[in-house]
Enzyme design. Structure first.
Site, PDB file in Angstrom:
ATOM      1  N   ARG A  99       0.804  -1.187   0.064  1.00 29.27           N
ATOM      2  CA  ARG A  99       0.044   0.095   0.152  1.00 29.27           C
ATOM      3  C   ARG A  99       0.879   1.319   0.017  1.00 29.27           C
ATOM      4  NH1 ARG A  99      -4.850  -1.069   4.430  1.00 29.27           N
ATOM      5  NH2 ARG A  99      -3.390  -2.742   5.059  1.00 29.27           N
TER       6      ARG A  99
ATOM      7  N   LEU B 231      -5.985  -1.988  -2.404  1.00 29.24           N
ATOM      8  CA  LEU B 231      -7.074  -2.572  -3.107  1.00 29.24           C
ATOM      9  C   LEU B 231      -8.343  -1.893  -3.245  1.00 29.24           C
ATOM     10  CD1 LEU B 231      -6.604  -5.731  -0.476  1.00 29.24           C
ATOM     11  CD2 LEU B 231      -6.031  -5.708  -2.904  1.00 29.24           C
TER      12      LEU B 231
ATOM     13  N   VAL C 265      -2.557 -12.390  -3.391  1.00 32.95           N
ATOM     14  CA  VAL C 265      -2.449 -12.694  -1.910  1.00 32.95           C
ATOM     15  C   VAL C 265      -3.074 -11.606  -1.077  1.00 32.95           C
ATOM     16  CG1 VAL C 265      -1.004 -13.585   0.072  1.00 32.95           C
ATOM     17  CG2 VAL C 265      -0.396 -13.797  -2.486  1.00 32.95           C
ATOM     18  N   ALA C 266      -2.764 -10.401  -1.377  1.00 28.71           N
ATOM     19  CA  ALA C 266      -3.398  -9.289  -0.469  1.00 28.71           C
ATOM     20  C   ALA C 266      -4.815  -9.327  -0.137  1.00 28.71           C
ATOM     21  CB  ALA C 266      -2.910  -7.839  -0.779  1.00 28.71           C
TER      22      ALA C 266
ATOM     23  N   TYR D 252     -15.266 -12.041   7.781  1.00 25.98           N
ATOM     24  CA  TYR D 252     -14.186 -12.608   7.015  1.00 25.98           C
ATOM     25  C   TYR D 252     -14.772 -13.561   6.032  1.00 25.98           C
ATOM     26  CZ  TYR D 252      -9.813 -14.532   6.165  1.00 25.98           C
ATOM     27  OH  TYR D 252      -8.750 -15.228   5.410  1.00 25.98           O
TER      28      TYR D 252
ATOM     29  N   LYS E 271     -14.008 -13.261   2.003  1.00 25.66           N
ATOM     30  CA  LYS E 271     -13.250 -14.427   1.229  1.00 25.66           C
ATOM     31  C   LYS E 271     -14.090 -14.983   0.132  1.00 25.66           C
ATOM     32  CE  LYS E 271      -9.440 -14.729   1.663  1.00 25.66           C
ATOM     33  NZ  LYS E 271      -8.471 -13.775   0.867  1.00 25.66           N
TER      34      LYS E 271
ATOM     35  N   LEU F   2      -5.565 -22.769   8.798  1.00 26.26           N
ATOM     36  CA  LEU F   2      -4.821 -21.875   9.538  1.00 26.26           C
ATOM     37  C   LEU F   2      -3.657 -22.009   9.411  1.00 26.26           C
ATOM     38  CD1 LEU F   2      -5.102 -20.237  12.411  1.00 26.26           C
ATOM     39  CD2 LEU F   2      -4.240 -22.244  13.631  1.00 26.26           C
ATOM     40  N   VAL F   3      -2.836 -20.753   8.912  1.00 25.82           N
ATOM     41  CA  VAL F   3      -1.485 -20.670   8.552  1.00 25.82           C
ATOM     42  C   VAL F   3      -0.697 -20.129   9.691  1.00 25.82           C
ATOM     43  CG1 VAL F   3       0.248 -19.643   6.954  1.00 25.82           C
ATOM     44  CG2 VAL F   3      -2.239 -20.174   6.218  1.00 25.82           C
TER      45      VAL F   3
ATOM     46  N   SER G   8      -3.134 -15.005  12.319  1.00 21.38           N
ATOM     47  CA  SER G   8      -3.259 -16.445  12.544  1.00 21.38           C
ATOM     48  C   SER G   8      -2.434 -16.842  13.498  1.00 21.38           C
ATOM     49  CB  SER G   8      -3.129 -17.207  11.116  1.00 21.38           C
ATOM     50  OG  SER G   8      -2.102 -16.864  10.446  1.00 21.38           O
TER      51      SER G   8
HETATM   52  P1  NAP Z   1      -1.263 -10.496   6.613  1.00 19.76           P
HETATM   53  O1  NAP Z   1       0.200 -10.913   7.063  1.00 19.76           O
HETATM   54  O2  NAP Z   1      -1.979  -9.804   7.403  1.00 19.76           O
HETATM   55  O3  NAP Z   1      -0.860 -10.028   5.207  1.00 19.76           O
HETATM   56  C1  NAP Z   1      -2.271  -9.190   4.579  1.00 19.76           C
HETATM   57  C2  NAP Z   1      -1.690  -8.684   3.320  1.00 19.76           C
HETATM   58  O4  NAP Z   1      -2.764  -7.718   2.613  1.00 19.76           O
HETATM   59  C3  NAP Z   1      -0.604  -7.430   3.727  1.00 19.76           C
HETATM   60  O5  NAP Z   1       0.451  -7.406   2.719  1.00 19.76           O
HETATM   61  C4  NAP Z   1      -1.435  -6.144   3.644  1.00 19.76           C
HETATM   62  O6  NAP Z   1      -0.523  -5.162   3.306  1.00 19.76           O
HETATM   63  C5  NAP Z   1      -2.340  -6.433   2.404  1.00 19.76           C
HETATM   64  N1  NAP Z   1      -3.518  -5.663   2.388  1.00 19.76           N
HETATM   65  C6  NAP Z   1      -4.680  -5.590   3.421  1.00 19.76           C
HETATM   66  N2  NAP Z   1      -5.339  -4.418   3.270  1.00 19.76           N
HETATM   67  C7  NAP Z   1      -4.965  -4.008   1.837  1.00 19.76           C
HETATM   68  C8  NAP Z   1      -5.318  -2.932   1.116  1.00 19.76           C
HETATM   69  N3  NAP Z   1      -6.409  -2.248   1.243  1.00 19.76           N
HETATM   70  N4  NAP Z   1      -4.662  -2.462  -0.016  1.00 19.76           N
HETATM   71  C9  NAP Z   1      -3.548  -3.370  -0.336  1.00 19.76           C
HETATM   72  N5  NAP Z   1      -3.009  -4.534   0.411  1.00 19.76           N
HETATM   73  C10 NAP Z   1      -3.818  -4.554   1.579  1.00 19.76           C
HETATM   74  O7  NAP Z   1      -2.125 -11.777   6.638  1.00 19.76           O
HETATM   75  P2  NAP Z   1      -1.937 -13.334   5.854  1.00 19.76           P
HETATM   76  O8  NAP Z   1      -1.902 -14.278   6.691  1.00 19.76           O
HETATM   77  O9  NAP Z   1      -0.497 -13.187   5.200  1.00 19.76           O
HETATM   78  O10 NAP Z   1      -2.980 -13.357   4.772  1.00 19.76           O
HETATM   79  C11 NAP Z   1      -2.705 -13.307   3.182  1.00 19.76           C
HETATM   80  C12 NAP Z   1      -3.750 -13.824   2.533  1.00 19.76           C
HETATM   81  O11 NAP Z   1      -4.065 -15.252   2.879  1.00 19.76           O
HETATM   82  C13 NAP Z   1      -5.393 -13.208   2.895  1.00 19.76           C
HETATM   83  O12 NAP Z   1      -5.995 -13.176   1.369  1.00 19.76           O
HETATM   84  C14 NAP Z   1      -6.138 -14.013   3.770  1.00 19.76           C
HETATM   85  O13 NAP Z   1      -7.374 -13.953   3.521  1.00 19.76           O
HETATM   86  C15 NAP Z   1      -5.338 -15.541   3.260  1.00 19.76           C
HETATM   87  N6  NAP Z   1      -5.459 -16.437   4.372  1.00 19.76           N
HETATM   88  C16 NAP Z   1      -4.654 -16.421   5.568  1.00 19.76           C
HETATM   89  C17 NAP Z   1      -4.792 -17.309   6.584  1.00 19.76           C
HETATM   90  C18 NAP Z   1      -4.147 -17.304   7.526  1.00 19.76           C
HETATM   91  O14 NAP Z   1      -4.295 -18.244   8.578  1.00 19.76           O
HETATM   92  N7  NAP Z   1      -3.188 -16.399   7.977  1.00 19.76           N
HETATM   93  C19 NAP Z   1      -5.724 -18.299   6.221  1.00 19.76           C
HETATM   94  C20 NAP Z   1      -6.686 -18.243   5.131  1.00 19.76           C
HETATM   95  C21 NAP Z   1      -6.401 -17.463   4.067  1.00 19.76           C
HETATM   96  P3  NAP Z   1      -0.352  -4.059   4.757  1.00 19.76           P
HETATM   97  O15 NAP Z   1       1.108  -4.726   5.034  1.00 19.76           O
HETATM   98  O16 NAP Z   1      -0.180  -2.675   4.053  1.00 19.76           O
HETATM   99  O17 NAP Z   1      -1.399  -4.155   5.614  1.00 19.76           O
END
Ligand code: NAP
Length: 339
Positions: free
Chosen positions: A35, A64, A83-84, A156, A160, A187-188, A200
């Site tokens: 961002r 986004l 991914v974001a 959430y 998704k 859950l990651v 997570s």
């Molecule tokens: P994370 O570490 O919080 O990363 C989220 C990412 O999305 C960050 O790079 C964040 O950027 C970006 N983001 C959020 N809002 C945004 C916006 N308005 N514009 C641009 N970028 C934005 O989470 P994560 O665990 O890596 O999750 C990544 C993906 O995996 C997501 O789609 C999530 O739904 C999915 N997922 C995660 C899990 C889990 O257990 N962690 C499980 C299933 C699916 P900033 O750094 O700028 O905030």
């Protein structure tokens, strides 16, 4: 060494960061969106703990919630890993705080990828989009879609599901030049590279720091962040993956089993990990004051199992044992000073 160019959206995040690292290790040229370009130094510092990007990594600004920057970020790319997306364990007051950036952001990223004619988009969805939507315990797979309009579906899960649906609609109504696959992680967990970690990881961080009133009757399929990244890359390149959803999930574990692993493998460093079980009503009560605990209360005692048999069978993907994932997660949290 590949030499092809991949855009990873959200390289500042947990999964995005490990995808960037995995691609660099395989010789790809990688672009990532953030961002705010002021994050570049912190992202590079975190990545340097995994790999040396050399001159194959660049940063683009894109949000986004806005059109600016997406076409420039995608131009000339062979692939996009989208991914974001905002994470939210607890429901915000307005569900649209999660839904709008997730859905509209997916539409922006996928539309830009189609316009640029990339070969394939891999969208990071979630098992939150593959729920059976019935009360009690269940087992699910990629054939199931969460009903976002059903009662008690979290903001959430809505975000998704609606984002994934919108992305498939765009791909299915395009000229077919750009294909898509989704990765739907459970859950990651696994190693973190900075104190700015994904929500997570709270599951391990709360146990290690004793920030839970005991062991709740909660369980999850756990998947290692490194395996989630490798599944994204497999889904990006394998011709068989076009048009498919893949659940990324390893073994199922109750919180009590995660706590046992921490105590058995970390010794004194796990001294604060609770031993006593906590009755459901205590979690519900604590949930009145702690929004994250409150949001998990409906799952107490229910086993929601997600199968990754399809990714294993079609793509030869293999999740590592959860003991390694939990221990590496805990050790990394200690190493970055988060607990
Ligand atoms: P994370 O570490 O919080 O990363 C989220 C990412 O999305 C960050 O790079 C964040 O950027 C970006 N983001 C959020 N809002 C945004 C916006 N308005 N514009 C641009 N970028 C934005 O989470 P994560 O665990 O890596 O999750 C990544 C993906 O995996 C997501 O789609 C999530 O739904 C999915 N997922 C995660 C899990 C889990 O257990 N962690 C499980 C299933 C699916 P900033 O750094 O700028 O905030």
């Amino acid at each position: 060494m590949s030499g092809e160019t991949v855009l990873v959206t959200g390289g500042s995040g947990y999964i995005g960061g490990w995808c960037v690292a995995g691609l660099l290790q395989q010789g790809y040229v990688v672009r990532t969106t953030v961002r705010d370009l002021a994050k570049e130094a912190a992202v590079r510092a975190a990545l340097s703990k995994i790999t040396d990007p050399g001159n194959r990594l660049s940063f683009h600004a894109a949000n986004l919630t806005a059109d600016a920057g997406w076409d420039e970020a995608v131009a000339g790319c062979d692939y996009v890993l989208h991914v974001a997306s905002p994470l939210g364990v607890a429901d915000p007051k307005d569900p649209n705080d999660l839904i709008v950036p997730a859905r509209e952001g997916a539409k922006r990223a996928v539309s830009a990828a189609i316009r640029a004619g990339v070969k394939r988009v891999v969208l990071t969805s979630s098992v939150a989009a593959t729920s059976k939507g019935v009360a009690g315990s269940w087992a699910s797979d990629e054939t199931h879609w969460t009903d976002p309009a059903a009662p008690k579906v979290s903001a959430y899960a809505q975000s998704k599901t609606l984002a994934e649906r919108a992305a498939w609609d765009l791909i299915n109504s395009s000229d077919g030049k750009t294909t898509m696959a989704t990765v739907n992680p459970a859950l990651v967990l696994g190693p973190v590279t900075s104190r700015d970690f994904s929500e997570s990881v709270q599951v391990v961080e709360r146990l290690l720091s004793g920030r839970v009133p005991g062991i709740p009757r909660l369980g999850f399929n756990i998947v290692d962040v490194r395996d989630v990244a490798s599944l994204h890359i497999a889904a990006m390149t394998d011709p068989k993956a076009a048009g498919e959803r893949f659940i990324a999930a390893g073994q199922y574990a109750w919180m009590g089993e995660i706590a046992d692993i921490l105590r058995a493998r970390l010794g004194d460093k796990a001294a604060k990990v609770p031993t006593r079980k906590v009755p459901d009503f205590v979690i519900r009560l604590a949930g009145l004051f702690d929004k994250d605990l409150g949001s998990v209360a409906p799952s107490l005692g229910h086993r929601h199992d997600n199968s990754s048999e399809k990714a294993q069978r079609m793509l030869g993907w293999k999740p590592r044992p959860i003991e390694q994932t939990v221990v590496d997660c805990a050790e990394s949290l200690i190493a970055v000073g988060a607990v």
